[in-house]
Design an enzyme around this catalytic site. Structure first.
Site, PDB file in Angstrom:
ATOM      1  N   ILE A   1      57.880  60.644  27.176  1.00  0.00           N
ATOM      2  CA  ILE A   1      58.217  60.911  28.575  1.00  0.00           C
ATOM      3  C   ILE A   1      59.093  62.147  28.694  1.00  0.00           C
ATOM      4  CG2 ILE A   1      59.497  60.018  30.561  1.00  0.00           C
ATOM      5  CD1 ILE A   1      58.598  57.217  29.734  1.00  0.00           C
TER       6      ILE A   1
ATOM      7  N   ASN B   1      67.134  61.233  29.699  1.00  0.00           N
ATOM      8  CA  ASN B   1      65.936  60.510  29.295  1.00  0.00           C
ATOM      9  C   ASN B   1      66.072  59.832  27.938  1.00  0.00           C
ATOM     10  OD1 ASN B   1      62.826  60.055  29.067  1.00  0.00           O
ATOM     11  ND2 ASN B   1      63.358  61.302  27.277  1.00  0.00           N
TER      12      ASN B   1
ATOM     13  N   SER C   1      65.354  55.169  33.894  1.00  0.00           N
ATOM     14  CA  SER C   1      65.613  53.740  33.771  1.00  0.00           C
ATOM     15  C   SER C   1      64.363  53.050  33.229  1.00  0.00           C
ATOM     16  CB  SER C   1      66.023  53.185  35.141  1.00  0.00           C
ATOM     17  OG  SER C   1      66.270  51.808  35.084  1.00  0.00           O
ATOM     18  N   SER C   2      64.090  51.854  33.688  1.00  0.00           N
ATOM     19  CA  SER C   2      62.906  51.111  33.264  1.00  0.00           C
ATOM     20  C   SER C   2      62.631  49.983  34.241  1.00  0.00           C
ATOM     21  CB  SER C   2      63.112  50.522  31.866  1.00  0.00           C
ATOM     22  OG  SER C   2      62.054  49.640  31.529  1.00  0.00           O
TER      23      SER C   2
ATOM     24  N   TYR D   1      67.707  45.999  25.692  1.00  0.00           N
ATOM     25  CA  TYR D   1      67.259  47.283  26.239  1.00  0.00           C
ATOM     26  C   TYR D   1      67.283  47.250  27.762  1.00  0.00           C
ATOM     27  CZ  TYR D   1      63.934  50.940  27.604  1.00  0.00           C
ATOM     28  OH  TYR D   1      63.322  52.006  28.194  1.00  0.00           O
TER      29      TYR D   1
ATOM     30  N   LYS E   1      69.410  49.516  30.842  1.00  0.00           N
ATOM     31  CA  LYS E   1      68.830  50.228  31.981  1.00  0.00           C
ATOM     32  C   LYS E   1      69.407  49.732  33.297  1.00  0.00           C
ATOM     33  CE  LYS E   1      66.300  52.923  29.519  1.00  0.00           C
ATOM     34  NZ  LYS E   1      66.595  54.380  29.446  1.00  0.00           N
TER      35      LYS E   1
ATOM     36  N   THR F   1      52.840  56.300  25.092  1.00  0.00           N
ATOM     37  CA  THR F   1      53.607  57.144  24.174  1.00  0.00           C
ATOM     38  C   THR F   1      53.484  56.577  22.763  1.00  0.00           C
ATOM     39  OG1 THR F   1      55.651  55.853  24.379  1.00  0.00           O
ATOM     40  CG2 THR F   1      55.302  57.616  26.003  1.00  0.00           C
TER      41      THR F   1
END
Length: 250
Positions: free
Chosen positions: A18, A91, A140-141, A155, A159, A190
């Site tokens: 990303i 990022n 973020s996510s 994780y 975020k 990815t």
């Protein structure tokens, strides 16, 4: 001329995935891009080459994040190439796919150090370099708002913290005309995603089914959202959480 001509951007974790997609898009839009990497210098240089091949300008910054003094080292490197910043994209991040029963404290600390502590202190030490009217965009996510992958709990927590940081920082920097927003991708194609899905067709099919649009996103899909927020068109959007999951939360 591009919509970002004359502006300087810094994208952390821009050697691949990303981050690379964002760096290349901002470069095509005319920004001079600082391509940050942690360890993979070769990949970072490939990102620079791609930006330059498209007519843009870029340079690399190699600093490992999540260690003491990382933010100061990053800005020291940056200052060797530029005298101010217009666009900061936080990022860089690392994941953790271990369930709560198995995760070790050192793993927990590491993911928070890279994903939360580093962006916080990058901003603390970088606000004086950020020009009035600038942009801060934190990646973020969608996992911060859904339990679709509970083994990514640590994780996702990082975020969520980053989202709070974005919202509160928008109040701090707003008086200078600087916008601050979070962009939340879903499952994106990815290298890391390929590892997470074990390269199986079944895994990819399940990932695509999560999205309302019926597919897995690309780095370019996220980069386009970031590019809008970085442009003059995004000048009245701040303190926001932007869903870039392809409808995975619907």
């Amino acid at each position: 001329m591009g919509v970002l001509t004359g502006r300087t951007a810094l994208v952390t974790g821009a050697s691949r995935g990303i981050g690379r997609g964002i760096a290349e898009r901002l470069g095509r839009d005319g920004a001079r891009v600082a391509v940050h990497y942690g360890r993979n210098e070769t990949a970072a240089k490939e990102t620079v080459t791609a930006i330059e091949a498209a007519g843009g300008s870029a340079f690399t910054i190699g600093v490992e994040l999540g260690v003491p003094g990382d933010a100061e080292a990053l800005w020291e490197e940056f200052d060797r190439h530029a005298d101010g910043l217009d666009i900061l994209v936080n990022n860089a991040g690392i994941g953790n796919t271990r369930p709560i029963e198995e995760i070790e404290e050192r793993e927990y600390d590491k993911v928070f150090a890279v994903n939360v502590k580093a962006p916080f202190f990058i901003l603390k030490h970088g606000m004086g370099r950020l020009r009035d009217g600038g942009r801060v965009i934190n990646i973020s996510s969608g996992l911060a708002r859904t339990a679709v992958m509970p083994d990514n709990m640590a994780y996702a927590m990082t975020k969520g913290a980053l989202d709070v940081f974005s919202r509160d920082l928008s109040k701090v920097l707003g008086r200078r005309g600087i916008t601050v927003n979070s962009v939340a991708p879903g499952i994106i194609d990815t290298d890391n995603t390929a590892e997470l899905l074990h390269g199986s067709a079944e895994g990819w099919a399940k990932a695509a089914a999560i999205s309302a649009l019926g597919g897995v996103g690309s780095p370019a899909d996220v980069a386009d959202v970031v590019a809008f927020l970085a442009s003059d068109g995004g000048r009245w959007v701040t303190g926001s959480w932007v869903d870039a999951t392809g409808g995975s939360l619907t």
